[in-house]
Design a protein around this motif. Sequence first.
Motif, short mmCIF file in Angstrom:
data_model
loop_
_atom_site.label_atom_id
_atom_site.label_comp_id
_atom_site.label_asym_id
_atom_site.label_seq_id
_atom_site.Cartn_x
_atom_site.Cartn_y
_atom_site.Cartn_z
N LEU A 114 -3.29 10.18 -5.06
CA LEU A 114 -2.76 10.00 -6.41
C LEU A 114 -1.42 10.71 -6.61
O LEU A 114 -0.72 10.44 -7.58
CB LEU A 114 -3.77 10.50 -7.44
CG LEU A 114 -5.03 9.67 -7.58
CD1 LEU A 114 -6.00 10.34 -8.55
CD2 LEU A 114 -4.72 8.26 -8.03
N ALA A 115 -1.05 11.61 -5.70
CA ALA A 115 0.22 12.33 -5.83
C ALA A 115 1.40 11.37 -5.80
O ALA A 115 2.46 11.66 -6.36
CB ALA A 115 0.35 13.36 -4.71
N VAL A 116 1.25 10.21 -5.19
CA VAL A 116 2.33 9.22 -5.16
C VAL A 116 2.61 8.67 -6.56
O VAL A 116 3.74 8.27 -6.85
CB VAL A 116 2.00 8.10 -4.15
CG1 VAL A 116 0.94 7.17 -4.67
CG2 VAL A 116 3.24 7.32 -3.78
N LEU A 117 1.63 8.68 -7.44
CA LEU A 117 1.80 8.20 -8.82
C LEU A 117 2.26 9.29 -9.77
O LEU A 117 2.84 9.01 -10.82
CB LEU A 117 0.49 7.62 -9.35
CG LEU A 117 -0.08 6.42 -8.64
CD1 LEU A 117 -1.41 6.04 -9.24
CD2 LEU A 117 0.89 5.26 -8.70
N ASP A 118 1.97 10.53 -9.43
CA ASP A 118 2.22 11.66 -10.31
C ASP A 118 3.64 12.18 -10.08
O ASP A 118 3.85 13.23 -9.50
CB ASP A 118 1.19 12.76 -10.05
CG ASP A 118 1.11 13.75 -11.19
OD1 ASP A 118 1.70 13.49 -12.25
OD2 ASP A 118 0.45 14.77 -11.00
N ILE A 124 0.86 -1.18 0.00
CA ILE A 124 0.00 0.00 0.00
C ILE A 124 0.90 1.23 0.00
O ILE A 124 1.56 1.52 0.99
CB ILE A 124 -0.96 0.00 1.21
CG1 ILE A 124 -1.85 -1.23 1.15
CG2 ILE A 124 -1.77 1.28 1.23
CD1 ILE A 124 -2.72 -1.42 2.36
N MET A 125 0.93 1.92 -1.13
CA MET A 125 1.82 3.07 -1.28
C MET A 125 1.30 4.30 -0.56
O MET A 125 2.08 5.05 0.03
CB MET A 125 2.01 3.37 -2.77
CG MET A 125 2.67 2.24 -3.51
SD MET A 125 2.79 2.56 -5.26
CE MET A 125 3.91 3.93 -5.32
N LYS A 126 0.00 4.51 -0.63
CA LYS A 126 -0.60 5.68 0.02
C LYS A 126 -2.07 5.40 0.26
O LYS A 126 -2.72 4.75 -0.55
CB LYS A 126 -0.43 6.91 -0.88
CG LYS A 126 -0.95 8.19 -0.32
CD LYS A 126 0.16 9.06 0.13
CE LYS A 126 -0.41 10.40 0.55
NZ LYS A 126 0.53 11.20 1.25
N ARG A 127 -2.58 5.91 1.36
CA ARG A 127 -3.98 5.75 1.71
C ARG A 127 -4.45 7.05 2.33
O ARG A 127 -3.70 7.71 3.05
CB ARG A 127 -4.12 4.59 2.70
CG ARG A 127 -5.53 4.31 3.12
CD ARG A 127 -5.59 3.09 3.97
NE ARG A 127 -5.77 1.96 3.08
CZ ARG A 127 -5.57 0.71 3.42
NH1 ARG A 127 -5.16 0.41 4.63
NH2 ARG A 127 -5.80 -0.26 2.57
#
Length: 127
Positions: A115-119, A104-107
Amino acid sequence: MSEGEDKAISGGSATLVSLNPPETAKSVPLIAFNRLELNEILRVYGRMVAAGEWRDYAIDHLRDKAVFSIFRRSSEMPLYTVVKDPELRNRQGAYAVIATGGYIMKRGHDLRQVLAVLDTKLKLVQG
């Protein structure tokens, strides 16, 4: 034909098939992304497609959660999944980004922050 069976109506060269879902499927609500949530997800997705990182996606609407899966190639497992789980909204947040191995990268409660973790934006590194 009974009410639950498929009905086929012939008309010229095309055949129209009407599928009547069972009554139990109508009473169970499905969790889905709304238009604003999809806009946020597709904003990040479009940027990564333009960069050549991602190529395909899939959307699943289930009884307990909605899942947006992101693929590098359509024949592989998803790189990331964006999950909306309303049962977790009062605890750690309804939204999560999960990597391939289940990490889990971000919750959180705010989809844009999750979504900032993907951007990822490129940064200049001087050496």
